[in-house]
Design a protein around this motif. Structure first.
Motif, PDB file in Angstrom:
ATOM      1  N   VAL A 151       0.843  -1.193   0.000  1.00 15.70           N
ATOM      2  CA  VAL A 151       0.000   0.000   0.000  1.00 15.70           C
ATOM      3  C   VAL A 151       0.880   1.245   0.000  1.00 15.70           C
ATOM      4  O   VAL A 151       1.971   1.269   0.572  1.00 15.70           O
ATOM      5  N   ASN A 152       0.414   2.271  -0.695  1.00 15.44           N
ATOM      6  CA  ASN A 152       1.073   3.581  -0.729  1.00 15.44           C
ATOM      7  C   ASN A 152       2.487   3.527  -1.310  1.00 15.44           C
ATOM      8  O   ASN A 152       3.324   4.378  -1.008  1.00 15.44           O
ATOM      9  N   SER A 153       2.767   2.528  -2.144  1.00 21.37           N
ATOM     10  CA  SER A 153       4.091   2.410  -2.757  1.00 21.37           C
ATOM     11  C   SER A 153       4.014   2.785  -4.234  1.00 21.37           C
ATOM     12  O   SER A 153       2.939   2.803  -4.835  1.00 21.37           O
ATOM     13  N   SER A 154       5.166   3.086  -4.815  1.00 22.40           N
ATOM     14  CA  SER A 154       5.256   3.365  -6.247  1.00 22.40           C
ATOM     15  C   SER A 154       5.910   2.175  -6.940  1.00 22.40           C
ATOM     16  O   SER A 154       6.885   1.617  -6.434  1.00 22.40           O
ATOM     17  N   GLY A 192      -5.750   7.615  -2.999  1.00 21.55           N
ATOM     18  CA  GLY A 192      -4.315   7.869  -3.014  1.00 21.55           C
ATOM     19  C   GLY A 192      -3.589   7.329  -4.224  1.00 21.55           C
ATOM     20  O   GLY A 192      -2.367   7.473  -4.326  1.00 21.55           O
ATOM     21  N   LYS A 206       1.261   4.796  -8.709  1.00 18.04           N
ATOM     22  CA  LYS A 206       1.210   4.938  -7.248  1.00 18.04           C
ATOM     23  C   LYS A 206       0.058   4.091  -6.720  1.00 18.04           C
ATOM     24  O   LYS A 206      -1.088   4.244  -7.138  1.00 18.04           O
ATOM     25  N   THR A 256      -3.687   3.871  -0.806  1.00 17.54           N
ATOM     26  CA  THR A 256      -3.266   3.843   0.594  1.00 17.54           C
ATOM     27  C   THR A 256      -4.004   2.776   1.391  1.00 17.54           C
ATOM     28  O   THR A 256      -3.808   2.673   2.602  1.00 17.54           O
TER      29      THR A 256
END
Length: 255
Positions: A44-47, A74, A96, A99
């Motif tokens: 989660v919340n990673s690129s 997100g 991206k 989240t």
């Protein structure tokens, strides 16, 4: 001229008739002269990156990425993202992750243009699971008099390899290393973490093994119940004492 035009068209037709091959382990999907490569599981919340490879058949082409999913909080890009290739080659997209844990669907459409103005369309959809991650930690030191580069720090959980990261460490220094293990929601239990390095000069500050515990539910629920019981117990004791002294002060003839 007609023969030269017919040859690439024939090649495209043969590619189009071929079946779509999907390698789940490598997260690579292929449709005709187009292949798409990227991870199937991310935190989660990673690129993360996806690569679209177009073989040398078209005079030019356009790649479109359309991102969809159950929850895109997100995430980006939300709007369709276009890449135009004047020459054939590799095209990179950076995505991206949301989240929150969810499932993403990445639709890649390649529109290939031939010199005879003919257009060919190829659609590939990749499924990406977005999961929670667990941060693993290690502290390493370099006691030598020269800097060390490309030190591979490997993490294992309960004896199973979960990932590694490459770091550089200066001379006579200590470095804190973290790795985001895409673990998903871990069940209740105790987990043993072991850390290894590929350089004999590197030392571990504080050891190369530790444990952490995962507890389901709210760990403070038990304390809340204990507090409630204690509260009512105190009230009962106060009422009992008050009643005792009230009866003691009461005249005997009123008993």
């Amino acid at each position: 001229m007609k023969l030269k035009t017919a040859i690439p068209v024939l090649i495209i037709v043969l590619f189009a008739l071929s079946s779509i091959a999907i390698n789940a382990e490598a997260a690579t999907s292929t449709s005709g002269p187009v292949s798409v490569t990227g991870p199937s599981v991310v935190a989660v919340n990673s690129s993360f990156n996806y690569t679209v490879n177009v073989q040398q058949i078209f005079s030019n082409y356009t790649v479109v990425l359309i991102l969809s999913g159950y929850n895109l909080t997100g995430a980006s890009p939300i709007s369709p993202s276009y890449l135009t290739g004047e020459i054939n080659g590799i095209n990179n997209y950076t995505v991206k992750a949301p989240t929150v844990p969810t499932t993403l669907f990445l639709l890649f459409q390649v529109i290939g243009n031939m010199t005879n103005h003919a257009k060919y369309y190829y659609n590939i959809t990749s499924k990406v699971s977005v999961k929670q991650f667990t941060t693993l930690k290690a502290s390493i030191s370099n006691p030598s008099q020269f800097s060390l580069s490309a030190v591979n720090v490997t993490f294992k959980v309960n004896g199973k390899y979960v990932g590694s990261t490459i770091v550089n460490i200066s001379k006579n220094s200590t470095k804190n290393v973290t790795y985001e293990w895409v673990s998903g929601l871990l069940p209740t239990g105790v987990y043993s973490v072991s850390v290894y390095v590929n350089n004999s000069l590197v030392r571990f500050a504080g050891g190369n093994a530790y444990t952490f515990q995962v507890q389901s539910g709210n760990p403070f629920v038990v304390y809340i119940y204990i507090g409630i019981v204690a509260f009512f117990a105190i009230i009962m004791v106060v009422l009992f004492i008050a009643n005792y002294y009230a009866r003691k002060r009461r005249p005997k003839w009123k008993k």
